[in-house]
Design a protein around this motif. Sequence first.
Motif, PDB file in Angstrom:
ATOM      1  N   UNK A  92       0.849  -1.196   0.000  1.00 25.41           N
ATOM      2  CA  UNK A  92       0.000   0.000   0.000  1.00 25.41           C
ATOM      3  C   UNK A  92       0.882   1.243   0.000  1.00 25.41           C
ATOM      4  N   UNK A  93       0.462   2.252  -0.722  1.00 21.03           N
ATOM      5  CA  UNK A  93       1.119   3.551  -0.627  1.00 21.03           C
ATOM      6  C   UNK A  93       0.562   4.247   0.621  1.00 21.03           C
ATOM      7  N   UNK A  94       0.996   5.463   0.852  1.00 23.32           N
ATOM      8  CA  UNK A  94       0.496   6.228   1.992  1.00 23.32           C
ATOM      9  C   UNK A  94      -1.024   6.431   1.842  1.00 23.32           C
ATOM     10  N   UNK A  95      -1.440   6.788   0.642  1.00 22.06           N
ATOM     11  CA  UNK A  95      -2.874   6.955   0.381  1.00 22.06           C
ATOM     12  C   UNK A  95      -3.620   5.632   0.577  1.00 22.06           C
ATOM     13  N   UNK A  96      -3.027   4.562   0.076  1.00 20.63           N
ATOM     14  CA  UNK A  96      -3.652   3.258   0.229  1.00 20.63           C
ATOM     15  C   UNK A  96      -3.850   2.893   1.685  1.00 20.63           C
ATOM     16  N   UNK A  97      -2.884   3.278   2.502  1.00 23.86           N
ATOM     17  CA  UNK A  97      -3.005   2.952   3.915  1.00 23.86           C
ATOM     18  C   UNK A  97      -4.064   3.814   4.606  1.00 23.86           C
ATOM     19  N   UNK A  98      -4.226   5.022   4.115  1.00 26.64           N
ATOM     20  CA  UNK A  98      -5.314   5.869   4.636  1.00 26.64           C
ATOM     21  C   UNK A  98      -6.656   5.208   4.336  1.00 26.64           C
ATOM     22  N   UNK A  99      -6.748   4.716   3.123  1.00 19.59           N
ATOM     23  CA  UNK A  99      -7.976   4.025   2.730  1.00 19.59           C
ATOM     24  C   UNK A  99      -8.197   2.799   3.608  1.00 19.59           C
TER      25      UNK A  99
END
Lengths: 114, 114
Positions: A92-99
Motif C-alpha cells: 500500500x502507498x500512503x494513500x492506500x493505507x489511509x484508505x
Amino acid sequence: MADTTADAPACDVDGTCYCPLTGVISTLSQKYAIQLVSIIGAHDSLRFAEIEAHLPTASTSTISKRLDEFEEAGLVSRTQYNEIPPRVEYALTKDGDELRARLEPLLEWAASTE
Amino acid sequence: MADTTADAPACDVDGTCYCPLTGVISTLSQKYAIQLVSIIGAHDSLRFAEIEAHLPTASTSTISKRLDEFEEAGLVSRTQYNEIPPRVEYALTKDGDELRARLEPLLEWAASTE
DNA sequence: CTCCATAGCTTTGGACTCCGAAGTATAAAC
DNA sequence: GTTTATACTTCGGAGTCCAAAGCTATGGAG
C-alpha cells in the motif's frame, strides 16, 4: 425538478454529491476490491501468488485488473525485481493505507454480522 | 506452503478470513451500493423517485435490485402505502445505520481526494 | 538438446451484471 | 376515453467476471 434556475444538483446530499461514481469509490465498488486493500495492508508487502492464496475465490485476471486499477489510482505500489523466476511485490502507498484505515471498522463490523 | 498439515486457510489474515466475499461486503461490492446507503442515511426516509434523483447515473433496474438486496440483508426497510398513485418509502434499519456510520469516514476521505 | 519448473501475468470463450428504453398496474382527474 | 402519477419489471445489448490454458524467461534434470 427540471428547473433551470436550480443551482445545486439533485444528487447533492447535505452539501456533498456522491452521484458520479467518484474515483476511489468506483474502484472500490468492484469485486474483491475492498478485501484486496485490507489483505495487502495486513502485510508490509505481498507477492502476486500470496495475494491469490488470500483470495482463493477470485480469478487471476480479476486480481490482476484490481491491482492495475489500484496502482493507477496511486493506492498500491508495484515493485518488480528482474530475477528469474520473476518477483513482484505489492504494497500500500500512503494513500492506500489511509484508505485501509477507513475500511477497517467496516470489515470488522461486517465480520461480526455473519 | 501447500503443506497438507496446515490447519488454517491461506486466506486467513491476522486471524480473520475475508476471502469468501462475505454477506455485507459482497452486497457493498456492487455498483452504487455504497452511495445508496449513504444517500438513504442522509434522510429519515426516501421514496424511489427521490433516490433516483440522487443517483442520476444509475439505472432504475440497478437501484431496484440494490434496494431488494439491502432489504433482504436487513439493512433497509421498505414501507408500502396502498394509495393511488402508490407510495413506497425506504429507510435504513438499525443495522443499516451502523453500516452507514462506518462508511461515512470513507466517503468523506474519498471526496477529499478528488 | 529437450523438457519441466517457477512467477506473474494475459488471453479466451462463456456466464453473470449493468445499461437505457419501453412496458405494467392502478384509479382519479380531465 | 385519454392523460397523469408512482414504482417498478422486462428486454436486448454492452460491459464485467469466471476458470482454464497460454506466454515470457531461464536454470536445472535427464
